[in-house]
Design a protein around this motif. Structure first.
Motif, PDB file in Angstrom:
ATOM      1  N   ALA A 105       7.374  45.071 -51.570  1.00  0.00           N
ATOM      2  CA  ALA A 105       8.346  44.264 -51.105  1.00  0.00           C
ATOM      3  C   ALA A 105       9.059  43.353 -52.276  1.00  0.00           C
ATOM      4  O   ALA A 105       8.370  43.112 -52.889  1.00  0.00           O
ATOM      5  CB  ALA A 105       7.988  43.481 -50.144  1.00  0.00           C
ATOM      6  N   ALA A 106      10.551  43.402 -52.220  1.00  0.00           N
ATOM      7  CA  ALA A 106      11.195  42.589 -53.455  1.00  0.00           C
ATOM      8  C   ALA A 106      10.911  41.255 -53.244  1.00  0.00           C
ATOM      9  O   ALA A 106      10.763  40.647 -54.336  1.00  0.00           O
ATOM     10  CB  ALA A 106      12.666  43.293 -53.154  1.00  0.00           C
ATOM     11  N   ASP A 107      10.884  40.735 -51.871  1.00  0.00           N
ATOM     12  CA  ASP A 107      10.588  39.342 -51.651  1.00  0.00           C
ATOM     13  C   ASP A 107       9.368  39.284 -50.708  1.00  0.00           C
ATOM     14  O   ASP A 107       9.653  39.469 -49.430  1.00  0.00           O
ATOM     15  CB  ASP A 107      11.906  38.633 -51.242  1.00  0.00           C
ATOM     16  N   PRO A 108       8.204  39.109 -51.004  1.00  0.00           N
ATOM     17  CA  PRO A 108       7.239  39.093 -49.916  1.00  0.00           C
ATOM     18  C   PRO A 108       7.669  37.836 -48.732  1.00  0.00           C
ATOM     19  O   PRO A 108       6.772  38.350 -47.664  1.00  0.00           O
ATOM     20  CB  PRO A 108       5.911  38.748 -50.726  1.00  0.00           C
ATOM     21  N   ARG A 109       8.290  37.036 -49.064  1.00  0.00           N
ATOM     22  CA  ARG A 109       8.531  36.020 -47.919  1.00  0.00           C
ATOM     23  C   ARG A 109       9.607  36.461 -47.036  1.00  0.00           C
ATOM     24  O   ARG A 109       9.498  35.871 -45.892  1.00  0.00           O
ATOM     25  CB  ARG A 109       8.933  34.617 -48.704  1.00  0.00           C
ATOM     26  N   ALA A 110      10.019  37.288 -47.241  1.00  0.00           N
ATOM     27  CA  ALA A 110      11.440  37.795 -46.266  1.00  0.00           C
ATOM     28  C   ALA A 110      10.686  38.357 -45.088  1.00  0.00           C
ATOM     29  O   ALA A 110       9.628  38.890 -44.964  1.00  0.00           O
ATOM     30  CB  ALA A 110      12.070  39.073 -46.907  1.00  0.00           C
ATOM     31  N   GLY A 111      11.515  38.290 -43.936  1.00  0.00           N
ATOM     32  CA  GLY A 111      11.128  38.549 -42.499  1.00  0.00           C
ATOM     33  C   GLY A 111      11.381  40.077 -42.267  1.00  0.00           C
ATOM     34  O   GLY A 111      11.049  40.639 -41.266  1.00  0.00           O
ATOM     35  N   VAL A 112      12.115  40.910 -43.231  1.00  0.00           N
ATOM     36  CA  VAL A 112      12.621  42.342 -43.023  1.00  0.00           C
ATOM     37  C   VAL A 112      12.262  42.970 -44.254  1.00  0.00           C
ATOM     38  O   VAL A 112      12.798  42.362 -45.474  1.00  0.00           O
ATOM     39  CB  VAL A 112      14.157  42.362 -42.666  1.00  0.00           C
ATOM     40  N   PHE A 113      11.521  44.099 -44.493  1.00  0.00           N
ATOM     41  CA  PHE A 113      11.245  44.696 -45.656  1.00  0.00           C
ATOM     42  C   PHE A 113      12.537  45.166 -46.595  1.00  0.00           C
ATOM     43  O   PHE A 113      13.353  45.880 -45.951  1.00  0.00           O
ATOM     44  CB  PHE A 113      10.309  45.885 -45.388  1.00  0.00           C
ATOM     45  N   SER A 114      12.412  44.866 -47.844  1.00  0.00           N
ATOM     46  CA  SER A 114      13.239  45.462 -48.741  1.00  0.00           C
ATOM     47  C   SER A 114      12.570  45.759 -49.886  1.00  0.00           C
ATOM     48  O   SER A 114      11.961  44.933 -50.516  1.00  0.00           O
ATOM     49  CB  SER A 114      14.599  44.991 -48.937  1.00  0.00           C
ATOM     50  N   GLY A 115      12.648  46.930 -50.458  1.00  0.00           N
ATOM     51  CA  GLY A 115      11.597  47.277 -51.683  1.00  0.00           C
ATOM     52  C   GLY A 115      11.533  48.813 -51.859  1.00  0.00           C
ATOM     53  O   GLY A 115      12.381  49.480 -51.526  1.00  0.00           O
ATOM     54  N   THR A 116      10.609  49.344 -52.602  1.00  0.00           N
ATOM     55  CA  THR A 116      10.425  50.476 -53.090  1.00  0.00           C
ATOM     56  C   THR A 116       9.097  51.298 -52.310  1.00  0.00           C
ATOM     57  O   THR A 116       8.425  50.001 -51.813  1.00  0.00           O
ATOM     58  CB  THR A 116      10.110  50.583 -54.301  1.00  0.00           C
ATOM     59  N   ARG A 117       8.941  52.276 -52.335  1.00  0.00           N
ATOM     60  CA  ARG A 117       7.569  52.934 -51.902  1.00  0.00           C
ATOM     61  C   ARG A 117       7.270  53.956 -52.806  1.00  0.00           C
ATOM     62  O   ARG A 117       7.992  54.876 -53.496  1.00  0.00           O
ATOM     63  CB  ARG A 117       7.848  53.450 -50.534  1.00  0.00           C
ATOM     64  N   ARG A 118       5.928  54.545 -52.885  1.00  0.00           N
ATOM     65  CA  ARG A 118       5.548  55.580 -53.337  1.00  0.00           C
ATOM     66  C   ARG A 118       4.281  56.300 -52.610  1.00  0.00           C
ATOM     67  O   ARG A 118       3.395  55.515 -51.984  1.00  0.00           O
ATOM     68  CB  ARG A 118       5.157  55.250 -54.860  1.00  0.00           C
ATOM     69  N   GLU A 119       3.992  57.504 -52.764  1.00  0.00           N
ATOM     70  CA  GLU A 119       3.103  58.163 -52.109  1.00  0.00           C
ATOM     71  C   GLU A 119       1.616  57.939 -52.766  1.00  0.00           C
ATOM     72  O   GLU A 119       1.649  58.196 -54.170  1.00  0.00           O
ATOM     73  CB  GLU A 119       3.075  59.690 -51.724  1.00  0.00           C
ATOM     74  N   VAL A 120       0.678  57.720 -52.117  1.00  0.00           N
ATOM     75  CA  VAL A 120      -0.660  57.475 -52.944  1.00  0.00           C
ATOM     76  C   VAL A 120      -1.663  58.513 -52.829  1.00  0.00           C
ATOM     77  O   VAL A 120      -2.258  59.228 -53.722  1.00  0.00           O
ATOM     78  CB  VAL A 120      -1.461  55.842 -52.444  1.00  0.00           C
TER      79      VAL A 120
END
Length: 772
Positions: free
Chosen positions: A187-202
């Protein structure tokens, strides 16, 4: 011919003739018994508990639909397939809940679900939740440093084009139809109420079936920075439905049917790392990711301190809880629970072979079986599947402390067990079933609350350790807000350790010759020989209407007619398992002696002969013939003088120790007077104490040295891990056999605890009843 019989005969036929002749000339070893079918694998049933849990509605979720719509499985059509509740580890006190159909919700102080992330949309069109009970967005695990790094992990199911365009990281099952995928989100901002950011497969695993995929991912919540387990991700991977027809769960070269542990941060450019402390790390032909194995459907696991408790869904009959450690093999599909599973005969389970110890399987610490109705097809769904839960370690419900709460997914039954008894090597712990009430105090079932016969039960826990109950049937969550346990006349602080309690006001419905236990174990007493007539109108304290009368019936005649009470079973009494491997015990209650000494010995011709003891109350050992005791309050002859004593054995069959009161017994127990006596047994330190009317009695141990063997290792010193064979009251033998220590006594308010009661508690218990 069964599978194990086939193996035996095949091996025998292929033995070279010379070796066979030599074997026939060698003195025969004892023959190993062949496993035999078991009609009722777990005969002991969950015990009705006096514990009452209040469930208050906490939140409800919007309706969701499976993707794609299920073709022929109505079990997938639920209001909302909510699967877990947890708390974000960032101090915000926000809760999170995932729906298998694709959405991740956050709950704030208003308890209204707000969509945080649509996992289904992120992986469309490959995302699938409408094929198989475990398919979809199965679980979320937030990194312990989420508040700083914004990382969390999800697991979801894919099919379609993903099966040809994407490759599993570890060996897939043949005929793979689904992928289980673990994704890291930042999450770009962990405090946000809606997710915005990046992902990767583990990690991506391939399963051939639409059941028993990746059921849970999680971090050890007790690990702290610097601990070896900190930041490592545990992954419960099922057998893909192949375990009943293959050896996949036993195959250490593949991930299915295993509990895996990885470092999701990765190392040296890899998607994830393998912790070097994993039991098979670096071993050729074995996956280093494996933490434990031999699993069918490891549905839910949780930590209590540094150990993992796992709820494991069975195939034929056994729903089980396991105490899982590194390298453990739970046995599936060669074992189901603590029984042999035969792939050629799936309609029955078998007893273990005589040489079973050589296999090193880990067996359940608690289990219940399906008990299908007569004529039920053996391969049909019997409507039972365990859901693992949590040990309560919160502060708001002290009576629930140290209790493992779990249940059955399908019918919504909720169970509890004592966490201290859920340890490998102690045998199966007793399972209890609490009473449920709603916020208004009305008795309810989970089917009532869910509004459906199929509850789809799940559990959740917040950061303070408080527990929640979820149902997919109507998409609602309830919080456990109260735990009440209030047998009449018991000090609140004594209730948690109260294994058994008898006030002789509760005859068993339909059988007045038995007395209902008001303690946690449900160990009902038999009123031997006298039956209902042994309840007499003579209460020891205000509010008590009846007491128990015991005594010798015919002093001049030898016979099994003495009045006494108790319970006895030679294999052990499972409901008394709380006294297995414990560090302490307490026996207390009200006693009125109605004779001037021991009863006449009816086994001799001399009318002047008397027995040398007067039996009061105690718990038997796991090897007792009805006389040897784990913890006992009694009058016995010490150095030629009758004394009030506490007497106990720590280890079955070993030496006992006696602590005798200094006062003459007639001053401790004046004739025809009610007296409150208590005896405590500290098996770890070797200390015993006696109390009269809440005050300690001076006394001394009668055996010199260390008869209990508490000096040196191991620590702590515990009683033997065997089921006591019973409770005895008013004599030596709770079964109807020749009596040696009859007691012409009345008794009331008897309490048996699996811990050492504090002096202040004993005093308060006396005062509580004296002033009622």
């Amino acid at each position: 011919m069964s599978a194990f019989r086939t193996v035996f005969h095949t091996v025998f036929r292929t033995v070279p003739a010379v070796l066979l002749i030599a074997a026939l000339c060698t003195p025969a070893s004892p023959a190993l018994a062949e496993p035999v079918p078991v009609a009722d694998p777990v005969p002991e049933k969950p015990i009705a508990s006096p514990l009452t849990l209040t469930l208050e509605e906490f939140a409800s979720f919007p309706r969701s639909e499976p993707i794609p719509p299920p073709s022929n499985d109505p079990r997938l059509v639920r209001h909302a397939r909510i699967n877990y509740l947890g708390e974000l580890p960032d101090g915000s006190r926000r809760l999170y809940v995932n729906d298998l159909n694709g959405r991740l919700y956050l709950l704030g102080r208003d308890r209204q679900p707000q969509e945080y992330l649509d996992v289904a949309a992120a992986f469309a069109p490959d995302f699938v939740s409408g094929r198989g009970l475990g398919s979809g967005f199965g679980f979320t695990a937030f990194h312990p440093e989420f508040g700083r790094n914004g990382r969390f992990y999800t697991v979801h199911t894919e099919w379609g084009a993903a099966l040809t365009t994407k490759t599993p990281d570890l060996p897939p099952q043949p005929g793979t139809r689904f992928h289980g995928v673990i994704t890291e989100w930042t999450a770009a901002d962990p405090r946000a109420g809606v997710f915005s950011g990046t992902r990767r497969e583990v990690l991506r695993l391939g399963f051939s079936g639409q059941i028993h995929g990746i059921q849970q991912i999680d971090f050890n919540p007790g690990a702290r920075p610097g601990d070896a387990d900190y930041g490592l991700l545990y992954i419960a991977a099922g057998d893909g439905g192949r375990g009943a027809s293959s050896d996949d769960p036993q195959n250490l070269a593949i991930p299915q049917g295993k509990l895996l542990r990885i470092d999701p941060a990765g190392t040296d450019g890899r998607k994830y790392g393998i912790p070097p402390a994993n039991p098979f790390a670096g071993q050729e032909g074995r996956l280093g990711e494996i933490y434990a194995y031999g699993m069918r459907d490891p549905h839910r696991f949780s930590w209590d301190g540094d150990r993992i408790l796992l709820g494991h869904i069975g195939e034929h009959a056994i729903e089980a809880v396991y105490d899982v450690g590194p390298g453990d093999n739970l046995g599936w599909s060669e074992r189901e629970g603590s029984f042999v599973f035969d792939q050629a005969d799936r309609c029955r389970l078998y007893t273990l072979p005589d040489d079973d110890a050589r296999y090193g399987y880990t067996y359940p610490v608690a289990a219940y079986d399906h008990d299908p109705p007569p004529g039920h097809p053996c391969n049909a769904d019997s409507g039972h599947a365990i859901v693992g839960g949590f040990v309560y370690r919160g502060d708001r419900l002290p009576l629930l402390s140290g209790t493992y709460l779990f249940g059955d997914i399908v019918d919504g039954q909720i169970f509890h067990a004592t966490a201290a008894h859920l340890r490998e090597g102690l045998g199966r712990a007793a399972i209890y079933q609490p009473r449920l009430v709603d916020a208004a105090g009305n008795a309810v079932t989970m089917r009532d609350l869910a509004g459906d016969t199929r509850v789809d039960l799940r559990f959740g826990r917040d950061a303070r350790g408080e527990l929640y109950v979820l149902s997919k049937a109507n998409g609602r969550i309830w919080k456990v807000t109260r735990a009440a346990y209030a047998p009449a006349g018991v000090l609140p602080s004594l209730r948690r350790g109260l294994v058994a309690a008898y006030d002789f006001e509760h005859p068993l419905p339909g059988d007045p010759a038995r007395e209902q236990d008001q303690g946690l174990s449900g160990t009902d007493l038999s009123l031997v020989n006298g039956g209902a007539a042994m309840r007499v109108e003579d209460g020891a304290y205000r509010g008590s209407a009846h007491a128990l009368q015991t005594g010798q019936v015919e002093p001049a005649t030898a016979g099994n007619d003495d009045w006494k009470a108790g319970v006895y079973a030679e294999p052990g009494v499972p409901t008394l398992r709380s006294f297995n491997a414990v560090a302490g015990a307490t026996v207390m209650g009200w006693f009125k002696v109605r004779a001037d000494g021991p009863a006449p010995d009816s086994n001799t011709a001399d009318p002047a002969d008397r027995y040398n003891a007067i039996g009061l109350a105690g718990v038997l050992t796991g090897t007792s013939q009805g006389h040897d005791v784990r913890a006992l309050l009694e009058l016995i002859t010490v150095n030629g003088e009758l004394k009030v004593v506490a007497l106990a054995r720590r280890v079955d069959g070993s030496a006992s120790q006696t602590f005798a009161a200094d006062l003459p017994w007639q001053r401790v127990l004046p004739r025809d007077q009610w007296v409150f006596l208590a005896a405590t047994f500290d098996f770890d330190t070797g200390a015993m104490r006696l109390y009269r009317n809440g005050r300690p009695l001076d006394g001394s141990s009668t055996v010199a040295g260390d008869p209990w063997g508490v000096e040196g290792a191991p620590e702590p010193d515990l009683t033997s891990p065997t089921d006591p064979r019973g409770i005895k009251i008013g004599g030596s033998y709770p079964q109807n056999t020749r009596e040696q220590n009859p007691c012409d006594c009345r008794m009331d308010g008897l309490l048996f605890l699996d811990r050492v009661a504090a002096p202040g508690e004993i005093r308060a218990q006396y005062e509580l009843l004296r002033h009622r």
